[in-house]
Scaffold this motif. Structure first.
Motif, PDB file in Angstrom:
ATOM      1  N   SER A 268     -27.658  18.939 -17.841  1.00 60.06           N
ATOM      2  CA  SER A 268     -28.071  19.503 -19.123  1.00 60.06           C
ATOM      3  C   SER A 268     -29.325  18.799 -19.606  1.00 60.06           C
ATOM      4  N   ASP A 269     -30.291  19.581 -20.109  1.00 57.93           N
ATOM      5  CA  ASP A 269     -31.541  19.031 -20.633  1.00 57.93           C
ATOM      6  C   ASP A 269     -32.220  18.107 -19.630  1.00 57.93           C
ATOM      7  N   GLY A 270     -32.171  18.496 -18.351  1.00 60.00           N
ATOM      8  CA  GLY A 270     -32.880  17.746 -17.318  1.00 60.00           C
ATOM      9  C   GLY A 270     -32.201  16.483 -16.862  1.00 60.00           C
ATOM     10  N   GLU A 271     -30.952  16.254 -17.312  1.00 61.85           N
ATOM     11  CA  GLU A 271     -30.260  15.026 -16.936  1.00 61.85           C
ATOM     12  C   GLU A 271     -28.844  15.312 -16.460  1.00 61.85           C
ATOM     13  N   TRP A 272     -28.359  14.419 -15.593  1.00 60.62           N
ATOM     14  CA  TRP A 272     -26.982  14.497 -15.114  1.00 60.62           C
ATOM     15  C   TRP A 272     -26.099  13.578 -15.947  1.00 60.62           C
ATOM     16  N   VAL A 273     -24.938  14.095 -16.325  1.00 57.53           N
ATOM     17  CA  VAL A 273     -23.964  13.301 -17.070  1.00 57.53           C
ATOM     18  C   VAL A 273     -22.592  13.475 -16.432  1.00 57.53           C
ATOM     19  N   ARG A 274     -21.938  12.367 -16.140  1.00 55.20           N
ATOM     20  CA  ARG A 274     -20.580  12.425 -15.592  1.00 55.20           C
ATOM     21  C   ARG A 274     -19.601  12.493 -16.754  1.00 55.20           C
ATOM     22  N   THR A 275     -18.742  13.521 -16.757  1.00 55.18           N
ATOM     23  CA  THR A 275     -17.861  13.734 -17.900  1.00 55.18           C
ATOM     24  C   THR A 275     -16.546  14.338 -17.431  1.00 55.18           C
ATOM     25  N   SER A 276     -15.604  14.454 -18.332  1.00 52.76           N
ATOM     26  CA  SER A 276     -14.324  15.086 -18.000  1.00 52.76           C
ATOM     27  C   SER A 276     -14.208  16.409 -18.743  1.00 52.76           C
ATOM     28  N   VAL A 277     -13.593  17.374 -18.101  1.00 54.11           N
ATOM     29  CA  VAL A 277     -13.395  18.698 -18.691  1.00 54.11           C
ATOM     30  C   VAL A 277     -11.983  19.171 -18.367  1.00 54.11           C
ATOM     31  N   HIS A 278     -11.534  20.175 -19.103  1.00 50.90           N
ATOM     32  CA  HIS A 278     -10.244  20.790 -18.819  1.00 50.90           C
ATOM     33  C   HIS A 278     -10.456  22.072 -18.017  1.00 50.90           C
ATOM     34  N   VAL A 279      -9.597  22.288 -17.040  1.00 46.64           N
ATOM     35  CA  VAL A 279      -9.603  23.521 -16.251  1.00 46.64           C
ATOM     36  C   VAL A 279      -8.192  24.102 -16.266  1.00 46.64           C
ATOM     37  N   PRO A 280      -8.045  25.421 -16.061  1.00 47.85           N
ATOM     38  CA  PRO A 280      -6.708  26.017 -16.089  1.00 47.85           C
ATOM     39  C   PRO A 280      -5.839  25.529 -14.933  1.00 47.85           C
ATOM     40  N   SER A 281      -4.578  25.287 -15.215  1.00 47.37           N
ATOM     41  CA  SER A 281      -3.607  24.999 -14.161  1.00 47.37           C
ATOM     42  C   SER A 281      -2.942  26.303 -13.741  1.00 47.37           C
ATOM     43  N   GLU A 282      -2.420  26.344 -12.518  1.00 48.90           N
ATOM     44  CA  GLU A 282      -1.752  27.542 -12.032  1.00 48.90           C
ATOM     45  C   GLU A 282      -0.517  27.148 -11.243  1.00 48.90           C
ATOM     46  N   ILE A 283       0.454  28.037 -11.242  1.00 47.76           N
ATOM     47  CA  ILE A 283       1.666  27.809 -10.470  1.00 47.76           C
ATOM     48  C   ILE A 283       1.994  29.047  -9.651  1.00 47.76           C
ATOM     49  N   GLU A 284       2.767  28.851  -8.595  1.00 50.27           N
ATOM     50  CA  GLU A 284       3.321  29.972  -7.829  1.00 50.27           C
ATOM     51  C   GLU A 284       4.724  30.222  -8.379  1.00 50.27           C
ATOM     52  N   PHE A 285       4.853  31.298  -9.107  1.00 49.62           N
ATOM     53  CA  PHE A 285       6.079  31.612  -9.845  1.00 49.62           C
ATOM     54  C   PHE A 285       6.820  32.729  -9.120  1.00 49.62           C
ATOM     55  N   THR A 286       8.063  32.458  -8.723  1.00 46.51           N
ATOM     56  CA  THR A 286       8.843  33.429  -7.953  1.00 46.51           C
ATOM     57  C   THR A 286       9.930  34.061  -8.819  1.00 46.51           C
ATOM     58  N   ILE A 287       9.993  35.376  -8.761  1.00 46.86           N
ATOM     59  CA  ILE A 287      11.025  36.123  -9.486  1.00 46.86           C
ATOM     60  C   ILE A 287      12.115  36.523  -8.508  1.00 46.86           C
ATOM     61  N   TYR A 288      13.330  36.098  -8.801  1.00 47.54           N
ATOM     62  CA  TYR A 288      14.497  36.474  -8.009  1.00 47.54           C
ATOM     63  C   TYR A 288      15.285  37.533  -8.767  1.00 47.54           C
ATOM     64  N   VAL A 289      15.701  38.558  -8.068  1.00 47.96           N
ATOM     65  CA  VAL A 289      16.516  39.611  -8.662  1.00 47.96           C
ATOM     66  C   VAL A 289      17.795  39.739  -7.854  1.00 47.96           C
ATOM     67  N   ASN A 290      18.915  39.602  -8.518  1.00 49.21           N
ATOM     68  CA  ASN A 290      20.220  39.643  -7.841  1.00 49.21           C
ATOM     69  C   ASN A 290      20.269  38.665  -6.672  1.00 49.21           C
ATOM     70  N   GLU A 291      19.729  37.466  -6.916  1.00 50.59           N
ATOM     71  CA  GLU A 291      19.743  36.342  -5.967  1.00 50.59           C
ATOM     72  C   GLU A 291      18.832  36.539  -4.777  1.00 50.59           C
ATOM     73  N   LYS A 292      17.945  37.532  -4.818  1.00 46.45           N
ATOM     74  CA  LYS A 292      16.988  37.749  -3.731  1.00 46.45           C
ATOM     75  C   LYS A 292      15.571  37.643  -4.273  1.00 46.45           C
ATOM     76  N   ALA A 293      14.672  36.997  -3.499  1.00 45.90           N
ATOM     77  CA  ALA A 293      13.288  36.834  -3.931  1.00 45.90           C
ATOM     78  C   ALA A 293      12.581  38.185  -3.920  1.00 45.90           C
ATOM     79  N   LEU A 294      11.982  38.531  -5.044  1.00 50.11           N
ATOM     80  CA  LEU A 294      11.268  39.801  -5.165  1.00 50.11           C
ATOM     81  C   LEU A 294       9.773  39.623  -4.981  1.00 50.11           C
TER      82      LEU A 294
END
Length: 263
Positions: free
Chosen positions: A23-49
């Motif tokens: 930014s503005d011609g200079e590098w700055v080391r900083t921390s940022v937030h990014v979205p987290s994600e999960i693999e979410f499984t839906i089971y129906v009648n005890e079977k993975a859908l």
């Protein structure tokens, strides 16, 4: 039946990482937030859908909305019980019909491609919304975003009665936001018929089909729709509004729903 799980703290659905920002011609080391994600499984009648890549918020609504959108259930009365666990990244759903046959397990990314073929249905409605009201609602949606200002990288959608935002959902997947809205409305007894749908992301044919199943006659986005979405909206009686930013918008189908004469 378990109706809801607590909405997680925003920091629970984001991760803090270190980056080098120029930014503005200079590098700055900083921390940022990014979205987290999960693999979410839906089971129906005890079977993975299905396994869905998603944001770990409103998982109960995502589950019910997905099952409804894909035709597994026709109402909340079809569900005998439901347990949702963020820690286990799963939903355990038992239907009143224990003999229901499920298709082969699929994994869905942010595109949200359907496991089942969903047929469009015409939306019959007299709903009309003024362009100024739509633009005002889009601004209000941006003001109610919680996760996006913190991390970016997510989509936000909302259901409106043309005056107020009734339900708002955020997720890394556009399709997930609509499923969360559908699920929350089913669990809370909120009608989606004759409502206006606001979406921050692109409107594809699959997104439009989900809106049509909700019987929402007006669908609005900050971005442009795809060609197939325009063709579907024309056939299904949905006013498709894109590029809704600032004081401008574009109506691609059924402009009469926004009070625009086609003569």
């Amino acid at each position: 039946m378990q109706e809801a799980i607590g909405v997680p703290n925003l920091k629970d659905v984001t991760a803090e990482v270190v980056c080098n920002r120029f930014s503005d011609g200079e590098w700055v080391r900083t921390s940022v937030h990014v979205p987290s994600e999960i693999e979410f499984t839906i089971y129906v009648n005890e079977k993975a859908l299905v396994t869905i890549l998603c944001t770990a918020a409103k998982l109960n609504y995502l589950t019910i909305g997905y099952l409804y959108a894909e035709g597994i259930i026709s109402s909340i009365d079809d569900v005998a019980s439901m347990r949702v666990s963020e820690e286990e990244a799963l939903a355990d759903v038992r239907l009143n019909n224990p003999e229901y046959e499920l298709p082969t397990l699929r994994k869905l990314g942010c595109s949200g491609s359907s496991v089942f073929k969903t047929q469009g249905q015409r939306v019959d409605s007299d709903l009309v919304a003024a362009p100024t009201d739509i633009l005002s609602l889009m601004k209000r949606l941006q003001e109610q975003m919680e996760l996006y200002p913190l991390s970016g990288g997510v989509h936000t959608s909302a259901l409106s009665d043309t005056k107020n935002l009734l339900v708002v959902a955020e997720d890394i997947g556009r399709h997930n936001t609509l499923n969360k809205i559908q699920g929350e409305c089913l669990l809370k007894g909120i009608s989606t018929r004759d409502r206006l749908m606001l979406i921050t992301g692109r409107i594809s044919s699959e997104m439009l089909l989900k809106a049509a199943k909700m019987q929402a006659p007006i669908v609005v986005s900050r971005h442009a729709p795809t060609k197939n979405a325009i063709l579907l909206a024309t056939d299904m009686g949905i006013a498709l509004v894109g590029q809704a930013r600032g004081d401008r918008l574009a109506v691609f189908t059924h402009p009469e729903r926004l009070g625009c004469s086609t003569n």
